[in-house]
Scaffold this active site. Structure first.
Site, PDB file in Angstrom:
ATOM      1  N   HIS A   1      -4.602   0.744   8.527  1.00  0.00           N
ATOM      2  CA  HIS A   1      -3.421   1.428   7.618  1.00  0.00           C
ATOM      3  C   HIS A   1      -2.528   0.256   7.323  1.00  0.00           C
ATOM      4  CE1 HIS A   1      -0.589   4.456   6.489  1.00  0.00           C
ATOM      5  NE2 HIS A   1       0.397   3.867   7.054  1.00  0.00           N
TER       6      HIS A   1
ATOM      7  N   LYS B   1       6.683   0.704   2.856  1.00  0.00           N
ATOM      8  CA  LYS B   1       5.559  -0.018   2.591  1.00  0.00           C
ATOM      9  C   LYS B   1       5.062   0.074   1.070  1.00  0.00           C
ATOM     10  CE  LYS B   1       2.792   1.365   5.893  1.00  0.00           C
ATOM     11  NZ  LYS B   1       3.878   2.484   6.639  1.00  0.00           N
ATOM     12  N   SER B   2       4.757   1.418   0.755  1.00  0.00           N
ATOM     13  CA  SER B   2       4.234   1.596  -0.789  1.00  0.00           C
ATOM     14  C   SER B   2       5.280   1.167  -1.531  1.00  0.00           C
ATOM     15  CB  SER B   2       3.889   3.077  -0.848  1.00  0.00           C
ATOM     16  OG  SER B   2       3.025   3.527   0.095  1.00  0.00           O
TER      17      SER B   2
END
EC number: 2.7.11.-
Length: 323
Positions: free
Chosen positions: A146, A167-168
C-alpha cells in the site's frame, strides 16, 4: 521455483504472438505442466527450458536446425529409443524452431502420447531466451504493498504512511512538479533478480490517483503521457509519520531499511506537520539518496569533521596544560 497453475496451454497463450508459435500435435496435453519435484528443485528459468537434452527430459525441449539434423541422422532403432525415453517422462511440450518441419515420426509420437508439439520460424536461441525471461517473471517472488509509487528524478520511490496523512496529495504535488506516477494505493512488486525489484500498477488502477475531496483523477489525461510510468525499480521508501510519533529520530545515525521481498530498501522518515513542504523534502531525500549511491554520505562526513575538530581541541587543551 513456484509454477503452480502454469500449463502448456497458458504458456502457449501468453507467448504465441511474441514468438509465433503454432500448435501442431498433442492438443490433448493442454493441461500438461512441469513435474512438481523438478520445478521445486529448479534454481532458475535456465533449468526449465533449453535445447534438446535427454539428460534433463523434464524441461521444455527446443529443437532447432542442429537438433533436427542430428535426429534425422540417427538410425530408426536409436531414434525410437531416445524419443521414447524423452516422451515417457512427459516434458511440458516440445518446440520445433528455426522454421524446421517436424519429423513425421516425432509428430506421430507426440500425437499418440498427448505431448504438445509447437513449431515456430523464430530461431531456437531466441525462443529459449524469451521463454526463460517469461518463466522468470511468472515464478518470481511478488507482493502487493500500500502506498504511492513514483518516478522522482529517475528513481523509484514508494511513499508509505498511515491513512489520512496525505500520501496521494503529496503524490499529486510531486506529479505537478514534473515527476511521474507509477501506481497509487496498491503497488505490485516482483523480485526479478538478486538486487532488482520492479514495481507496477495493477491494470485496474492504471493511471489513476485517488485524492480526498476530488475523487479519482486520470493523471495521464490531466497531465499528459509523460506524467505516468509503466514500471520502475524501487530504490527508496519514504515513510510519512505523525508529529507525535515517538520512534522518529531527528538525526538517525544508522541508515534505515525496509525489507521488501527479502531485499533491504533504503528508507527515510518524514514527519507530517502544518507548514512543512513535503514535496521539497521528498525531492531532497531522493537527491541525498542518489549521493549515497555514489558513495557520498553527508552525515558521516559531518561526524568525521566533528570528530576531527574534537580531537584537535583535545590536543590543543593538552598542550595548554603543559605550558
Amino acid at each position: 521455483m513456484e509454477l503452480t497453475g502454469v500449463t502448456s496451454q497458458s504458456i502457449f497463450d501468453d507467448n504465441a504472438a511474441d514468438i509465433k508459435l503454432s500448435w501442431v500435435a498433442g492438443l490433448e496435453g493442454a493441461d500438461r505442466a512441469f513435474d512438481v519435484e523438478f520445478a521445486r528443485e529448479a534454481t532458475s528459468a535456465a533449468d526449465l527450458v533449453g535445447h534438446l537434452n535427454l539428460i534433463h527430459p523434464n524441461r521444455i525441449q527446443v529443437l532447432g536446425k542442429p537438433e533436427i539434423t542430428y535426429y534425422q541422422r540417427l538410425d530408426d532403432e536409436t531414434r525410437k529409443r531416445q524419443m521414447g525415453e524423452l516422451i515417457l517422462l512427459e516434458p511440458p511440450f516440445l518446440v520445433i524452431a528455426d522454421g524446421m518441419e517436424p519429423p513425421p515420426d516425432l509428430e506421430l509420437r507426440c500425437t499418440r502420447s498427448s505431448t504438445p508439439l509447437f513449431t515456430t520460424p523464430v530461431s531456437s536461441a531466441a525462443v529459449i531466451d524469451h521463454l526463460r525471461l517469461y518463466l522468470s517473471r511468472i515464478s518470481a517472488p511478488r507482493v502487493t504493498m500500500h502506498g504511492v509509487f513514483l518516478d522522482i528524478l529517475g528513481m523509484g520511490v514508494l511513499i508509505m504512511g498511515e491513512s489520512g496523512l496525505g500520501k496521494s496529495e503529496l503524490g499529486l504535488e510531486l506529479i505537478s512538479r514534473g515527476h511521474g506516477l507509477v501506481a497509487d494505493d496498491a503497488v505490485d512488486f516482483v523480485r526479478l533478480g538478486p538486487d532488482f525489484i520492479e514495481g507496477r500498477c495493477p491494470p485496474l488502477l492504471q493511471n489513476l490517483l485517488e485524492v480526498r475531496g476530488l475523487g479519482l483523477l486520470d493523471i495521464k489525461t490531466i497531465f499528459g503521457e509523460t506524467a505516468v510510468r509503466r514500471k520502475m525499480k524501487i530504490k527508496l521508501v519514504v515513510q510519512l509519520v505523525r508529529r507525535n510519533d515517538g520512534e522518529f529520530e531527528r538525526l538517525p545515525l544508522d541508515s534505515q531499511y525496509l525489507d521488501v521481498l527479502g531485499l533491504p530498501i533504503h528508507m527515510v522518515k518524514i514527519q507530517v506537520a502544518a507548514g512543512r513542504n513535503l514535496a521539497v523534502l521528498v525531492e531532497a531525500a531522493v537527491r541525498n539518496t542518489i549521493l549515497r549511491l555514489r558513495g557520498i554520505d553527508t552525515l558521516r562526513d559531518f561526524m568525521d569533521r566533528q570528530r576531527a575538530a574534537m580531537q584537535a581541541d583535545a590536543v590543543s587543551r593538552g598542550q595548554g596544560r603543559l605550558l
